[in-house]
Design a protein around this motif. Structure first.
Motif, PDB file in Angstrom:
ATOM      1  N   MET A   1       0.747  -1.132   0.043  1.00  0.00           N
ATOM      2  CA  MET A   1      -0.083  -0.055   0.217  1.00  0.00           C
ATOM      3  C   MET A   1       0.924   1.370   0.100  1.00  0.00           C
ATOM      4  SD  MET A   1      -2.853   1.385   2.768  1.00  0.00           S
ATOM      5  CE  MET A   1      -1.536   1.789   4.017  1.00  0.00           C
ATOM      6  N   ASN A   2       2.089   1.280   0.630  1.00  0.00           N
ATOM      7  CA  ASN A   2       2.877   2.304   0.905  1.00  0.00           C
ATOM      8  C   ASN A   2       3.609   2.670  -0.496  1.00  0.00           C
ATOM      9  OD1 ASN A   2       2.181   3.070   3.442  1.00  0.00           O
ATOM     10  ND2 ASN A   2       3.854   1.896   4.343  1.00  0.00           N
ATOM     11  N   GLU A   3       3.672   1.806  -1.408  1.00  0.00           N
ATOM     12  CA  GLU A   3       4.257   2.194  -2.377  1.00  0.00           C
ATOM     13  C   GLU A   3       3.459   2.943  -3.537  1.00  0.00           C
ATOM     14  OE1 GLU A   3       5.490  -1.537  -4.421  1.00  0.00           O
ATOM     15  OE2 GLU A   3       6.819  -1.873  -2.830  1.00  0.00           O
ATOM     16  N   GLU A   4       2.132   3.019  -3.167  1.00  0.00           N
ATOM     17  CA  GLU A   4       1.229   3.899  -4.081  1.00  0.00           C
ATOM     18  C   GLU A   4       1.194   5.286  -3.555  1.00  0.00           C
ATOM     19  OE1 GLU A   4      -2.434   0.901  -5.532  1.00  0.00           O
ATOM     20  OE2 GLU A   4      -2.409   1.400  -3.179  1.00  0.00           O
ATOM     21  N   THR A   5       0.892   6.085  -4.847  1.00  0.00           N
ATOM     22  CA  THR A   5       0.780   7.677  -4.208  1.00  0.00           C
ATOM     23  C   THR A   5      -0.708   7.886  -4.158  1.00  0.00           C
ATOM     24  OG1 THR A   5       2.765   8.193  -5.188  1.00  0.00           O
ATOM     25  CG2 THR A   5       1.380   9.945  -5.030  1.00  0.00           C
ATOM     26  N   ILE A   6      -1.208   8.508  -3.389  1.00  0.00           N
ATOM     27  CA  ILE A   6      -2.522   8.657  -3.051  1.00  0.00           C
ATOM     28  C   ILE A   6      -2.949  10.316  -2.966  1.00  0.00           C
ATOM     29  CG2 ILE A   6      -3.125   6.747  -1.576  1.00  0.00           C
ATOM     30  CD1 ILE A   6      -2.956   8.344   1.026  1.00  0.00           C
ATOM     31  N   VAL A   7      -4.233  10.767  -3.440  1.00  0.00           N
ATOM     32  CA  VAL A   7      -4.749  12.227  -3.385  1.00  0.00           C
ATOM     33  C   VAL A   7      -5.983  12.218  -3.027  1.00  0.00           C
ATOM     34  CG1 VAL A   7      -5.456  11.751  -5.870  1.00  0.00           C
ATOM     35  CG2 VAL A   7      -4.780  14.031  -5.033  1.00  0.00           C
ATOM     36  N   ALA A   8      -6.393  13.485  -2.444  1.00  0.00           N
ATOM     37  CA  ALA A   8      -7.522  13.814  -1.863  1.00  0.00           C
ATOM     38  C   ALA A   8      -7.720  15.145  -1.515  1.00  0.00           C
ATOM     39  CB  ALA A   8      -8.010  12.785  -0.670  1.00  0.00           C
ATOM     40  N   LEU A   9      -8.810  15.605  -1.613  1.00  0.00           N
ATOM     41  CA  LEU A   9      -9.012  16.962  -1.399  1.00  0.00           C
ATOM     42  C   LEU A   9      -9.010  16.973   0.413  1.00  0.00           C
ATOM     43  CD1 LEU A   9      -9.951  19.826  -2.158  1.00  0.00           C
ATOM     44  CD2 LEU A   9     -12.444  19.131  -1.601  1.00  0.00           C
ATOM     45  N   ALA A  10      -7.975  17.987   0.830  1.00  0.00           N
ATOM     46  CA  ALA A  10      -7.959  17.937   2.273  1.00  0.00           C
ATOM     47  C   ALA A  10      -8.761  19.041   2.986  1.00  0.00           C
ATOM     48  CB  ALA A  10      -6.401  18.375   2.540  1.00  0.00           C
ATOM     49  N   THR A  11      -9.434  19.891   2.203  1.00  0.00           N
ATOM     50  CA  THR A  11     -10.497  20.902   2.803  1.00  0.00           C
ATOM     51  C   THR A  11     -11.693  20.428   2.522  1.00  0.00           C
ATOM     52  OG1 THR A  11      -9.914  22.086   0.606  1.00  0.00           O
ATOM     53  CG2 THR A  11      -8.753  23.000   2.590  1.00  0.00           C
ATOM     54  N   PRO A  12     -12.819  20.973   3.340  1.00  0.00           N
ATOM     55  CA  PRO A  12     -14.176  20.573   3.088  1.00  0.00           C
ATOM     56  C   PRO A  12     -14.513  20.618   1.563  1.00  0.00           C
ATOM     57  CG  PRO A  12     -13.880  22.069   5.078  1.00  0.00           C
ATOM     58  CD  PRO A  12     -12.716  22.160   4.202  1.00  0.00           C
ATOM     59  N   SER A  13     -15.454  19.674   1.088  1.00  0.00           N
ATOM     60  CA  SER A  13     -15.979  19.905  -0.249  1.00  0.00           C
ATOM     61  C   SER A  13     -16.962  21.114  -0.291  1.00  0.00           C
ATOM     62  CB  SER A  13     -16.662  18.765  -0.413  1.00  0.00           C
ATOM     63  OG  SER A  13     -17.560  18.443   0.338  1.00  0.00           O
ATOM     64  N   GLY A  14     -16.910  21.443  -1.598  1.00  0.00           N
ATOM     65  CA  GLY A  14     -17.841  22.654  -1.800  1.00  0.00           C
ATOM     66  C   GLY A  14     -16.752  23.719  -2.233  1.00  0.00           C
ATOM     67  N   ALA A  15     -17.550  24.912  -2.573  1.00  0.00           N
ATOM     68  CA  ALA A  15     -16.875  26.266  -3.091  1.00  0.00           C
ATOM     69  C   ALA A  15     -16.374  27.196  -1.745  1.00  0.00           C
ATOM     70  CB  ALA A  15     -17.914  27.112  -4.090  1.00  0.00           C
ATOM     71  N   GLY A  16     -15.269  27.611  -2.011  1.00  0.00           N
ATOM     72  CA  GLY A  16     -14.593  28.502  -1.101  1.00  0.00           C
ATOM     73  C   GLY A  16     -13.616  29.207  -1.676  1.00  0.00           C
ATOM     74  N   ALA A  17     -12.832  30.337  -0.895  1.00  0.00           N
ATOM     75  CA  ALA A  17     -11.626  30.850  -1.166  1.00  0.00           C
ATOM     76  C   ALA A  17     -10.554  30.183  -1.749  1.00  0.00           C
ATOM     77  CB  ALA A  17     -11.411  32.083  -0.347  1.00  0.00           C
ATOM     78  N   ILE A  18     -10.105  29.233  -0.784  1.00  0.00           N
ATOM     79  CA  ILE A  18      -9.159  28.344  -0.967  1.00  0.00           C
ATOM     80  C   ILE A  18      -9.548  26.880  -0.812  1.00  0.00           C
ATOM     81  CG2 ILE A  18      -6.834  27.774  -0.336  1.00  0.00           C
ATOM     82  CD1 ILE A  18      -6.974  30.495  -1.839  1.00  0.00           C
ATOM     83  N   ALA A  19      -9.124  26.109  -1.598  1.00  0.00           N
ATOM     84  CA  ALA A  19      -8.994  24.553  -1.221  1.00  0.00           C
ATOM     85  C   ALA A  19      -7.418  24.117  -1.463  1.00  0.00           C
ATOM     86  CB  ALA A  19      -9.730  23.974  -2.633  1.00  0.00           C
ATOM     87  N   VAL A  20      -7.355  23.005  -0.561  1.00  0.00           N
ATOM     88  CA  VAL A  20      -6.163  22.364  -0.654  1.00  0.00           C
ATOM     89  C   VAL A  20      -6.119  20.790  -1.078  1.00  0.00           C
ATOM     90  CG1 VAL A  20      -4.104  21.646   0.734  1.00  0.00           C
ATOM     91  CG2 VAL A  20      -5.174  23.668   1.233  1.00  0.00           C
ATOM     92  N   VAL A  21      -5.363  20.532  -2.022  1.00  0.00           N
ATOM     93  CA  VAL A  21      -5.175  19.021  -2.735  1.00  0.00           C
ATOM     94  C   VAL A  21      -4.204  18.434  -2.379  1.00  0.00           C
ATOM     95  CG1 VAL A  21      -5.417  17.473  -4.897  1.00  0.00           C
ATOM     96  CG2 VAL A  21      -6.799  19.556  -4.898  1.00  0.00           C
ATOM     97  N   ARG A  22      -4.245  17.232  -1.418  1.00  0.00           N
ATOM     98  CA  ARG A  22      -2.953  16.614  -0.744  1.00  0.00           C
ATOM     99  C   ARG A  22      -2.359  15.257  -1.531  1.00  0.00           C
ATOM    100  NH1 ARG A  22      -3.885  15.674   5.210  1.00  0.00           N
ATOM    101  NH2 ARG A  22      -3.154  17.881   5.497  1.00  0.00           N
ATOM    102  N   LEU A  23      -1.303  15.342  -1.997  1.00  0.00           N
ATOM    103  CA  LEU A  23      -0.725  14.156  -2.578  1.00  0.00           C
ATOM    104  C   LEU A  23       0.393  13.365  -1.793  1.00  0.00           C
ATOM    105  CD1 LEU A  23      -1.118  13.070  -5.761  1.00  0.00           C
ATOM    106  CD2 LEU A  23       0.753  14.323  -6.289  1.00  0.00           C
TER     107      LEU A  23
END
Length: 463
Positions: A1-23
């Motif tokens: 599992m640790n060999e895979e690179t994962i991605v997700a939205l780290a801030t709440p879903s929905g529109a806002g001033a800023i969003a953070v996508v984590r990889l």
């Protein structure tokens, strides 16, 4: 599992001033570099850890957004792996475009809590600290926030780890005695061992006792507001919440269902439940509401019994109320009962004094005028033992930890009994191993895939 690179939205879903996508993963920086075009032509793979870079997220020649990219190189990152965080504009379209682009470049969507799971697996935090992360995100009052922060910083796990290490040292000596059983020697000082067991028992009991407070702080205290129709239950709820939450009417039976809302008093969360008025009725809907009232009284930890004060001074009202109070006390003997005389602003001082002489514990208020509300809040907070919180002691809030502590205590008490009865070292060693096992279950030295799956399934995606 640790060999895979994962991605997700780290801030709440929905529109806002800023969003953070984590990889996060072995290819995180490389994948990020493929989609990031620095305004100064920087190569992300050659940048130092803990640096920020301004540029654009691009898909070929198409520019998706201007963004700020943070670079964290393992093991000095939250997950212990190479990690990048893309701070983009908070449009839901932009968020999805960036995530889909990263998926096409080789990443996969993260599972709930997978970033924190990787932090645990890579030794950045222990299991109790990982669970504290979820508690911190869920904290909605000062007390639960304070406990989660202490646990996340290792306060609870350090206390457990120290006890486990001391017990492990003695366990090693006990095990060593088994290797020299024919020589009949003792490597473990029994007097010191007895003192250690007594100290471990004391700490375990303190931690177990703290769960009663911790569970209340974490989940809030349910308070049922009960009484006859039209005594001001909904008005009281509105006064406590300082808003028009419940419908108020002079018509008896207006509240036909329970209404719940939360209020934080001195950092402790209270869940107030406004119930239907208790009375004999032929109205089918109102009868259902009254049945729910008794159900909520069963579930509540505190019952607030509201009385119309001006009814106490006419006919046999005072006697009837005293009978009803005794009935509630007998039905719920273990629940704190707060007796409130509402609409006290309509009484004279002599009438108030007369009522208080007959019912000494009654709290006279006027929900409509807001009189006595602060005193009521103080009365409610007095039911919560916050001494451990004030003294900055470790407080257990997790049911899994509580269960492991109970099992560890049972094994420690078996070892104590073995010492008292001169039980053989090989039998004592079995009980010591069991105690160590339950200590390890708390911090994650001992674990399994099913346990980890249950814990991290409750996390939000992106954490």
């Amino acid at each position: 599992m640790n060999e895979e690179t994962i991605v997700a939205l780290a801030t709440p879903s929905g529109a806002g001033a800023i969003a953070v996508v984590r990889l996060s993963g072995q290819q995180a920086i490389g994948i990020g570099n493929q989609v990031f075009r620095s305004i100064k032509g920087k190569d992300l793979t050659r940048q130092k850890s803990h640096t920020l870079h301004l540029g654009h997220i691009v898909d070929g020649e198409f520019t998706i957004d201007e963004a700020l990219v943070s670079v964290f190189k393992g093991p000095n990152s939250y997950t212990g792996e190479d990690t990048i965080e893309i701070s983009c504009h908070g449009s839901t379209f932009i968020q999805q475009q960036i995530i889909q682009l990263l998926l096409r470049k080789g990443a996969r969507m993260a599972q709930p809590g997978e970033f924190t799971l990787r932090a645990f697996l890579n030794g950045k935090i222990d299991l109790s600290q990982a669970e504290a992360v979820a508690d911190l995100i869920a904290s909605d009052n000062e007390a639960s926030h304070q406990i989660a922060m202490k646990q996340m910083r290792g306060g609870f796990s350090n206390e457990i780890a120290q006890l486990r290490q001391e017990l492990l040292n003695f366990a090693s000596l006990i095990e060593l005695e088994l290797d020299f059983a024919e020589e009949d020697v003792e490597f473990a000082d029994r007097t010191q061992f007895k003192e250690l067991l007594g100290r471990i028992e004391f700490v375990l009991k303190r931690l177990i006792d703290s769960f009663a407070v911790g569970n209340v702080i974490k989940n809030g205290i349910p308070v049922a507001i009960v009484g006859e129709p039209n005594v001001g239950k909904s008005t009281l709820l509105n006064a406590l919440l300082n808003e028009e939450r419940a419908i108020v009417s002079d018509i008896a039976g207006t509240t036909r269902d329970t209404i719940e809302d939360e209020l934080v008093i001195n950092g402790i969360g209270f869940r107030f439940i406004d119930t239907a008025g208790i009375r004999e009725t032929k109205d089918v809907v109102e009868s259902i509401g009254i049945k729910k009232t008794f159900e909520k009284m069963e579930q509540a930890q505190v019952v607030v019994y509201l009385i119309n004060s001006d009814q106490l001074i006419i006919n046999d009202g005072l006697h009837a109320v005293k009978v009803e109070i005794e009935k509630i006390k007998n039905q719920f003997p273990l629940k704190p009962l707060v007796i409130i005389g509402n609409k006290a602003d309509k009484l004279s001082q002599d009438q108030t004094a007369s009522i208080q002489s007959e019912i000494p514990e009654i709290l006279m208020i006027s929900a409509k005028q807001g009189l006595g509300i602060d005193e009521l809040k103080n009365r409610l907070i007095s039911f919560v033992d916050t001494g451990a919180l004030r003294n900055n002691e470790t407080i257990v809030t997790n049911t899994r930890h509580y269960d492991s502590l109970l099992k560890a205590l049972a094994e420690i008490q078996k070892v104590q009994y073995g010492l008292q009865t001169n039980l053989s070292s090989d039998l004592m060693a079995i009980d010591i191993r069991e105690a160590l096992y339950h200590f390890g279950m708390i911090t994650g030295e001992v674990t399994n895939d099913e346990l980890l799956g249950n814990i991290f399934a409750n996390f939000c995606i992106g954490k």
